[in-house]
Enzyme design. Structure first.
Site, PDB file in Angstrom:
ATOM      1  N   SER A  77      42.357 -15.689  81.296  1.00  0.00           N
ATOM      2  CA  SER A  77      42.229 -16.556  82.464  1.00  0.00           C
ATOM      3  C   SER A  77      43.552 -17.161  82.913  1.00  0.00           C
ATOM      4  CB  SER A  77      41.217 -17.671  82.171  1.00  0.00           C
ATOM      5  OG  SER A  77      41.556 -18.354  80.975  1.00  0.00           O
ATOM      6  N   ASP A 240      39.505 -29.187  83.819  1.00  0.00           N
ATOM      7  CA  ASP A 240      38.804 -28.904  82.553  1.00  0.00           C
ATOM      8  C   ASP A 240      39.642 -29.267  81.338  1.00  0.00           C
ATOM      9  OD1 ASP A 240      40.701 -26.891  82.616  1.00  0.00           O
ATOM     10  OD2 ASP A 240      39.281 -25.258  82.242  1.00  0.00           O
ATOM     11  N   HIS A 243      42.764 -25.240  81.096  1.00  0.00           N
ATOM     12  CA  HIS A 243      43.595 -24.296  81.852  1.00  0.00           C
ATOM     13  C   HIS A 243      44.700 -25.041  82.603  1.00  0.00           C
ATOM     14  CE1 HIS A 243      39.840 -21.986  81.290  1.00  0.00           C
ATOM     15  NE2 HIS A 243      40.666 -20.960  81.219  1.00  0.00           N
TER      16      HIS A 243
END
Length: 285
Positions: A77, A240, A243
């Site tokens: 990601s 979050d 990330h």
């Protein structure tokens, strides 16, 4: 610690006691269970507020320069840019623009990275590339999901080696951003965060070794950007707290650019003060 108390769940206390008192196999089993709990806690605390959809950033940057370079992003990601506010803020886009400005050549970005990928999935990402496609340079960022899913370091190393070797055989330069320091994740409680730091650094060392052995360039994300994420979490992390944010990706792209230039044999285009990946150090924001 003086002046503070850490409240641990009874099961965690029991596990730590087993690690402290046990020996041999007992220690190994205790550590494995602690890591398992860390992964579970991280998933519960962090959740998925960002979802799994990433901004589409693939295009040709600075087209006016001509003589395009092909930049390939592989991995998880982070490589895909999850957490960036817009497409131009993803790791790939920010790195492509910096590379174009440094080389005065346009850069075509192709992102094959997928959210949630482990190192074993690099093979599928390579297989899915268009027939006959060959990038000038591939940037790989992977490893965090290997830690949370308890993949053995030896397995992660083997899969990364296969990917680097395959790319090098195609004539593609390779830059690997080694596993970030999971100890920077303040959303994960201690002592589980400390276990994450140890596991991520062990994996990063293995990634560095196999990458350089196969002729690639390794950039230690824990060393070159980790301090910024620890000192400025509100700026560097997305909502979050796992990330990178747009600012976090900007810092990461800046740190990885010298490695990309060196891998392409373009040391003359290095930012002022850099002499290669070994010279990369954190700089003030």
């Amino acid at each position: 610690m003086r002046g503070s108390l850490v409240r641990l769940q009874p099961r965690t206390v029991a596990l730590l006691g087993a690690v402290w008192l046990g020996g041999g196999l007992g220690v190994a089993l205790g550590l494995r269970e602690v890591v398992r709990l860390q992964a579970r806690t991280a998933r519960r605390v962090i959740g998925k507020p960002l979802g799994e959809d990433v901004h589409a950033a693939d295009r040709t940057y600075k087209r006016k320069y001509g003589e395009p370079l092909d930049l390939l992003l592989l991995g998880d990601s982070i490589a895909a840019g999850l957490g960036a506010e817009t497409a131009k803020h993803t790791l790939g886009a920010q790195l492509a623009r910096r590379l174009a400005k440094s080389t005065k050549r346009s850069v075509h970005l192709h992102t094959a990275a997928h959210v949630g990928s482990e190192t074993s999935m690099l093979r599928a990402q390579l297989a899915a590339l268009p027939a006959g496609y060959r990038a000038d340079v591939a940037v790989i960022v992977v490893g965090g999901n290997d830690i949370t899913h308890r993949v053995k370091v030896s397995e992660s190393r083997r899969h990364l080696g296969e990917a680097v070797r395959s790319l090098r055989e195609r004539g593609t330069a390779v830059v690997v951003g080694t596993c970030p320091d999971l100890g920077a994740l303040t959303a994960v409680p201690q002592p589980l965060r400390a276990m994450g730091r140890l596991a991520s650094r062990q994996l990063a060392a293995a990634q560095r070794d196999v990458t350089t052995e196969l002729g690639g360039v390794a950039v230690s994300l824990a060393e070159v950007v980790g301090p910024f994420f620890i000192a400025q979490p509100d700026q560097m992390f997305a909502v979050d707290r796992f990330h990178p944010s747009s600012a976090g990706y900007r810092r990461t792209a800046k740190a990885m650019l010298p490695g990309v230039l060196v891998s392409l044999g373009l040391s003359d285009a290095l930012p002022h003060g850099h002499h290669g990946p070994a010279d990369i150090r954190p700089r003030p924001a």
